[in-house]
Design an enzyme around this catalytic site. Sequence first.
Site, PDB file in Angstrom:
ATOM      1  N   TYR A   1       0.837  -1.208   0.000  1.00  0.00           N
ATOM      2  CA  TYR A   1       0.000   0.000   0.000  1.00  0.00           C
ATOM      3  C   TYR A   1       0.867   1.251   0.000  1.00  0.00           C
ATOM      4  O   TYR A   1       1.949   1.251   0.579  1.00  0.00           O
ATOM      5  CB  TYR A   1      -0.902   0.017   1.245  1.00  0.00           C
TER       6      TYR A   1
ATOM      7  N   GLY B   1     -17.098   1.522  -3.083  1.00  0.00           N
ATOM      8  CA  GLY B   1     -17.820   2.780  -3.209  1.00  0.00           C
ATOM      9  C   GLY B   1     -19.115   2.681  -3.973  1.00  0.00           C
ATOM     10  O   GLY B   1     -19.924   3.631  -3.974  1.00  0.00           O
TER      11      GLY B   1
END
Length: 346
Positions: free
Chosen positions: A53, A241
């Site tokens: 990440y 989302g």
Amino acid sequence: MQKLKLGRSDIMVTDWCLGTMTYGNQTDRADAYQQIDMALDAGINFLDTAEMYPVNPISAETVGLSETIIGEWIAKTGRRSEVVIATKVSGNNPGWVRDGRGYDGDVIRQTVDASLRRLQTDVIDLYQMHWPERGSYMFRQNWTFDPSGQDRQQTMDHMRDVLEALDDCVKAGKIRAIGMSNESAWGMTKWIDQAEALGLPRMASVQNEYSLMCRLYDTDMAEMAVNEDVTLLSFSPLACGLLTGKYQDDVPAGSRLSINGSLGGRMTPRTLPVTQVYLDLARDHGIDPVHMAMAWQATRPFLISAIFGATNVDQLAHLLAGRDVVLTDDLIAEIDAAHKANPMPY
């Protein structure tokens, strides 16, 4: 916020977990620090990160940056004792880390130390393998999954090598518990069988995708989890989302869809129509769809800590406002009916 045990370990985590995969690109340091403070102040005690990440996009130049930001927050605030930290080692990859090399026992010993340095801590609470070295059906690979090329003995030897390295790290006080990610029911039981037979660390958790839109976990994995005491760390509980409704009419600038174009293969001709089914359910029951999606995770017949991410503090504030929402039996029944009528949209 509820607390639950991480597998058979002595680690107690909240049923919501703050994901940090945007820290270092979409989320800057100041916003990331504020997010962690907000989450802890709301009662969340669990952070998830990984050596690879931030993502969206993933690049070799940013590998480890999310861990670094968390480490800086620890050094800045002194609140290490208030948070359970989970991180991951990457498997085979296109070259983001280790020139594409995955992990074995030797790599594990090195990457644990590297993560400890970036996180500025003496111990990692949960150390996970990001995906199995033999391959995985996750991330839409289920549609063409072919395990026929796998070598069972090679897999068993690999598992033993990795578990022995993790055992060294546990005994050295560097990690407390271990877990897998993007793993199958067969894979999880083999990791556990090997550990129990050899007296090595036992898998406490598995981090797989799970949401109203993605329910591969509901059968074999659920049975494994219940019988083997494995806690699910569900990622993408808001379906990247989609379940916020923000993609129904447009693609917001700076959103994940605007960056990668397909939400990792989640955008199909059925995706937005099925999303609308759940948005309509939330509207009809007078509940925010984000809060419905998160609260639904707690209704499942196995233990879940749901990993959610927020690009900025405003999104996080919206999420946290629903932390005490409980779904009615009627809404749960309608969700079940919607899933049966609209399975596997991607």
